[in-house]
Structures are given as C-alpha cells and as structure tokens.
Design an enzyme around this catalytic site. Structure first.
Site, PDB file in Angstrom:
ATOM      1  CE  LYS A 258      58.867  77.382  20.370  1.00  0.00           C
ATOM      2  NZ  LYS A 258      59.312  76.155  20.207  1.00  0.00           N
TER       3      LYS A 258
HETATM    4  C1  E4P Z   1      57.966  73.568  21.689  1.00  0.00           C
HETATM    5  O1  E4P Z   1      57.579  74.559  21.344  1.00  0.00           O
HETATM    6  C2  E4P Z   1      59.080  73.346  22.593  1.00  0.00           C
HETATM    7  O2  E4P Z   1      60.159  73.965  22.153  1.00  0.00           O
HETATM    8  C3  E4P Z   1      59.112  71.722  22.937  1.00  0.00           C
HETATM    9  O3  E4P Z   1      57.697  71.350  23.275  1.00  0.00           O
HETATM   10  C4  E4P Z   1      60.105  71.572  24.039  1.00  0.00           C
HETATM   11  O4  E4P Z   1      59.945  70.187  24.346  1.00  0.00           O
HETATM   12  P1  E4P Z   1      61.076  69.386  25.139  1.00  0.00           P
HETATM   13  O5  E4P Z   1      61.053  69.702  26.441  1.00  0.00           O
HETATM   14  O6  E4P Z   1      60.625  67.910  24.967  1.00  0.00           O
HETATM   15  O7  E4P Z   1      62.307  69.653  24.496  1.00  0.00           O
END
Ligand code: E4P
Length: 219
Positions: free
Chosen positions: A87
C-alpha cells in the site's frame, strides 16, 4: 464486488472469514497501532498471521515517503506472502514507486485518494488497486460516492485495469452505494459487513415462521 475487511484485528478477520464472503484485508498504520503492533518483527509477524487466515489479498502499508525507502519496505513486505499487496500513498514518490512495483510484478494499493486526477495518475502508474476514501470525503461535506462513480466512468472509458477499492466505509449503506457506483471492491469495518444482514421484516418474519412451526407441533 469483492469484500475486504478493514482491520488489523485477528478476531475480526477470523469472524469475517468464517462468514464465507471475505475476499481480502486492508490495514493501515493507524489500524496496526490500534492493535498495539509495533517494531518491524512484530509488524511482519502480524501480516503473516493475517495472510494465514484469509484466502485473498492483504494490503500492508509502507511508512517511508521517499522512493528508495518505499521500494525497500515494499520488497520486504512482498516477501512475507504472495497475498501481500503493498500500500503506497498518493504522493509524487508514491507514483514512482507504483510504477516500479508494477514493473517488478508486485501488487499495489494506492491509498489516500481524494480526486479523479489522482485516480488517473495511479492507473497510469499501474496500480493494482486504487483506494478513494469515501467516509473522509463525506466528513468534509462533499460526496464521496460521486467520486467513486466518476472514477468508475473514467476507468471504463479509458480501459484502465486498476480496481476501484472503495475505502473509509462507515456504514452498510456506503457498501450498497459503492456497489451501485461501480466499485470493484469495498473495504469495510466488520460492523458494516454484518450490518448488511439487518432488516426488521426478516426478524419479524422469522419469529412468525418459528411460532407457527411450534404451534403446528403441539396440535
Ligand atoms: C483502508 O484502506 C483505509 O486506510 C481505511 O479505509 C481508512 O478508513 P478511515 O477513514 O475510517 O480511517
């Protein structure tokens, strides 16, 4: 549409896997910190533990913000398991890293995406997945779902193969709307996935069926 669970909590990942609808997992540094996972060895072991539970892709985020650091980290992460997806944040160095990983056969998830322009850049750089953050856009009073629909339209017109991974999902309705808007994947808290089950007419109907069955048994 694929379902990923958005957590680093092993119990929740097991529960989602047991439900039989799970296609993968996404994590981020905040979710890892929430589970108290610190230090390189613990982080690597935790990703391995997640990979051992699920059948699909597991996103593991790099911490570095420079190209060389991202490549070093991403190569190490990719060695944990074939399921690992590196990622990478949507920044200039990240775009270069996406291209490098793509050219070297390493799957990627471009994170922190908030515009169609960023989505085009990530697709051009060969990202496997693109993560637009629906909930965080809604939080500032814009429409996160409109962005999913816009990106889905652009990717269809242009023939980009990057998969749209709707992220920052906050409730079951987000999942339904993301499916309608053309997301390829939704990454959700477990509560949003199980929230899809709920309907009062199902509960009322089941109670009535069971009641009638009981009555017929005592005739
Ligand atoms: C996933 O890949 C993201 O990091 C996550 O969905 C972010 O979610 P949030 O905005 O609730 O922290």
């Amino acid at each position: 549409m694929k379902f990923f669970v958005d957590t680093a909590n092993l119990d929740q990942i097991r529960e989602a896997q047991d439900l039989g609808v799970l296609d993968g997992v996404t994590t981020n540094p905040s979710l890892m910190a929430k589970e108290g996972i610190t230090g390189t060895d613990a982080v690597m072991n935790h990703y391995k533990a997640i990979c051992d539970i699920v059948d699909g892709d597991v996103s593991a985020e790099v911490i570095s913000t420079d190209f060389e650091g991202m490549i070093r980290e991403g190569e190490n992460l990719a060695q944990i398991d074939d399921k690992i997806v590196v990622k990478v944040p949507m920044i200039k160095e990240g775009v270069k890293a996406l291209r490098w990983f793509s050219d070297h056969g390493i799957k990627t998830n471009c994170t922190l995406v908030f515009s169609a322009g960023q989505a085009i850049l990530a697709a051009k750089a060969g990202a496997t997945y693109l993560s637009p953050f629906i909930g965080r856009i809604d939080d500032i009073n814009w429409d996160g779902m409109e962005l999913i629909a816009q990106i889905a339209n652009i990717y269809a017109i242009q023939g980009f193969s990057t998969e749209i991974l709707a992220a920052s999902i906050r409730n079951p309705l987000h999942i339904v709307k993301a499916a309608e808007a053309g997301a390829d994947v939704c990454t959700c808290p477990l509560s949003s996935i199980t929230g899809l089950l709920n309907h009062p007419l199902t509960d009322i109907g089941l109670a009535k069926f069971l009641e009638d069955h009981q009555k017929s048994q005592s005739l």
